[in-house]
Scaffold this motif. Structure first.
Motif, mmCIF file in Angstrom:
data_model
loop_
_atom_site.group_PDB
_atom_site.id
_atom_site.type_symbol
_atom_site.label_atom_id
_atom_site.label_comp_id
_atom_site.label_asym_id
_atom_site.label_seq_id
_atom_site.Cartn_x
_atom_site.Cartn_y
_atom_site.Cartn_z
ATOM 1 N N ASN A 142 -5.846 28.389 -15.963
ATOM 2 C CA ASN A 142 -5.661 26.985 -15.576
ATOM 3 C C ASN A 142 -4.575 26.949 -14.501
ATOM 4 O O ASN A 142 -3.396 27.010 -14.805
ATOM 5 N N LYS B 154 3.243 22.490 -15.680
ATOM 6 C CA LYS B 154 4.263 22.636 -16.730
ATOM 7 C C LYS B 154 5.624 22.906 -16.089
ATOM 8 O O LYS B 154 5.687 23.428 -14.980
ATOM 9 N N ASP C 138 -3.233 19.492 -18.118
ATOM 10 C CA ASP C 138 -2.631 20.463 -19.032
ATOM 11 C C ASP C 138 -3.277 20.418 -20.423
ATOM 12 O O ASP C 138 -3.072 21.315 -21.233
ATOM 13 N N ALA C 139 -4.051 19.387 -20.693
ATOM 14 C CA ALA C 139 -4.796 19.352 -21.962
ATOM 15 C C ALA C 139 -6.169 19.956 -21.688
ATOM 16 O O ALA C 139 -7.209 19.306 -21.791
ATOM 17 N N GLU C 140 -6.141 21.253 -21.292
ATOM 18 C CA GLU C 140 -7.351 21.939 -20.822
ATOM 19 C C GLU C 140 -8.083 22.678 -21.931
ATOM 20 O O GLU C 140 -9.285 22.888 -21.849
ATOM 21 N N ASP D 187 -1.971 29.520 -18.625
ATOM 22 C CA ASP D 187 -1.974 28.060 -18.556
ATOM 23 C C ASP D 187 -0.736 27.559 -17.817
ATOM 24 O O ASP D 187 0.340 27.436 -18.402
#
Ligand code: BES
Ligand code: ZN
Ligand code: ZN
Length: 496
Positions: free
Chosen positions: A318, A274, A345-347, A267
């Protein structure tokens, strides 16, 4: 790795003989073996060993001396004076494993003490502790010299004067712990070696080994089914997504439990990238997927009978490749709900939503549990000791709380009132994928709740416990294998 021994301590002449001793109110701790107790008494008189929990004493008996044990080394591990419970024995098992590995012992014999405690609980705890505590991940170290690293423990045997049921307890402890170690292995694998395809491969292997059914939905199938969540998250990655489905059927009239695990093999955050510091830890974002597959492994290996199980792992990376999803994009999840992706990022919730909705529609389970490293917010709230639990069903929560406690993997329930869902209102779609920063773990769960309907469901947010978990002798640095043993315990104790 574990065995039940017929050879008692008197005739044992191997590498390491292990005793466990309680801390007495007064006097010196006792192991129940004359010459060892004599040595313990001397050390106790010096003030060096009192049998406190975690304390240990390593002795080297003189060979050939009249009455001396013939083992090369003797280890006495303290159990303290507090209440005896399974975690205490797990911790003792972990201490034994790490001390054995520090010495040059290749095998050991552990004498199960005669204590006022449930014998089978004690044996299970010890066997879990030894296997979990002996875990190391050395695959990518090129210097393969077990002597130099002092890690030579190959086998551990337990001796119990009353061996009724002990072999079974030993085996169950070993099965659960080995499955958790497998989950640690998957998580330790770097992102370039563990991608979505590796989940499918392992699912297929498990199916062959234990007579389960494994189906893998590929990208084309996902498109046909309309799984816009996992497809959207995958857009920036060069590797295709996979949805691994593993079925363990016991009997048609038994309840069906669906397990869903987040299998995000790396991620980066996607376009909502990030920060660089610590980003390498995001290879662990697949720990939920590892947990549900490895729980299936343990259940199948132990041939548990109470529940039919289905595990689903939506697996993808991601990444912010050229075709990546962008903030503001709108996707359509499986089942037709539209989602405005405000933060890429809220995957996790996007891939879980497809898997949950699909699994519920297809398998009509009696209950669903999802396991995911879903939010940084759960670490802010609960730290690294308790897994966050959010649910629409009190009974399922009670079961999970009890299983977590028995497994040394405690959970803490957070609220999930309908008010939290308001944060997910979108101007242009049915939902948006993030709320405000406040209550981030709860709004993430509130998003998932939109995809489970009336089915009893529980969500385990393991972002704080999947690695950097509470320090204990049987929990190494790095991934913990969290939730494997809790889920195994839940299935084992399922009644009605
Ligand atoms: N995988 C992360 C959650 C995570 C963070 C796990 C830290 C372990 C340690 C998840 O996909 C994520 O990035 N969540 C965001 C959500 C936010 C954008 C609403 C988070 O928690 O910051
Ligand atoms: Zn993320
Ligand atoms: Zn994530």
């Amino acid at each position: 790795m574990l065995q039940l021994s017929k050879v008692g301590p008197r005739s044992y002449s191997g590498d390491l003989l292990v005793y466990l001793a309680r801390q007495p109110g007064k006097g010196s701790p006792r192991c129940g073996a004359g010459p060892v107790d004599e040595a313990v008494r001397r050390v106790h008189a010096l003030g060096d060993f009192s049998g406190k929990e975690g304390e240990h004493l390593l002795l080297y008996p003189e060979k050939g001396k009249q009455g001396a044990p013939s083992a090369k080394r003797i280890l006495v591990v303290g159990l303290g004076k507090d209440e005896l419970n399974r975690d205490l024995f797990r911790k003792a098992g972990g201490t034994i494993a790490s001390l054995a590995m520090k010495s040059k012992a290749r095998e050991l014999l552990l004498v199960v003490p005669d204590l006022d405690s449930d014998m089978l609980e004690m044996v299970e705890g010890l066997s879990e502790g030894i296997v979990l505590g002996a875990y190391r991940f050395k695959k990518y170290k090129t210097k393969k010299d077990p002597e130099a690293s002092g890690e030579m423990l190959q086998q551990a045997a337990l001796y119990a004067a009353d061996s009724k049921g002990v072999a079974k307890a030993l085996k169950l402890g070993e099965i659960a712990a080995q499955a958790a170690c497998k989950a640690r292995d998957m998580a330790n694998e770097p992102g370039n070696y563990w991608g979505p395809g590796n989940f499918s491969e392992y699912g297929r292997q498990l199916a062959v080994a234990h007579g389960m059914t494994c189906t893998v939905l590929d990208q084309a199938r996902m498109k046909k089914l309309g799984m816009g969540g996992i497809l959207g998250v995958n857009q920036g990655s060069a590797r295709p997504p996979e949805m691994v489905i593993l079925e363990y059927a016991v009997k048609p009239n038994a309840p069906t439990l669906l397990l869903v695990g987040k299998g995000l093999t790396f991620d980066s955050g996607g376009i909502s990238l990030k920060p660089g510091a610590g980003m390498e830890e995001m290879k662990y974002d697949m720990c939920g997927g590892a947990a549900v597959l490895c729980a299936m492994q343990a259940v199948a290996q132990a041939r548990l009978k109470g529940v039919n199980l289905v595990a689903i792992v939506p697996a993808t990376e991601n990444l912010p490749g050229p075709a990546a999803m962008k903030p503001g994009d709108v996707i359509t999840q499986y089942g037709g709900k539209t989602v405005e992706v405000v933060n890429t990022d809220a995957e996790g919730r996007l891939i879980l939503a497809d898997a949950l909705a699909y699994g519920i529609k297809k398998y009509k389970p009696d209950m669903v549990i999802d396991v995911a490293t879903l939010t940084g917010a759960v670490i802010v709230g609960l730290g690294h000791h308790r897994t966050g639990l959010l649910s629409n069903d009190d009974n399922l929560c009670d079961r999970l709380l009890a299983s977590g406690m028995r497994s040394g993997e405690p959970l803490w329930r957070l609220p999930l009132d309908p008010e939290y869902t308001k944060q997910l209102k979108s101007e242009i779609a049915d939902l948006k994928n993030v709320g405000k920063r406040d209550g981030g773990t709860i709004t993430a769960a509130a998003f998932l709740k939109e995809f489970v309907g009336e089915t009893p469901w529980a969500h385990l947010d393991i972002a704080g416990t999947a690695w950097d978990f509470t320090e204990k002798s049987y929990i190494p640095k790095g991934p913990s294998g969290i939730a494997v043993r809790t889920l195994f315990d839940l299935v084992r104790n399922w009644r009605g």
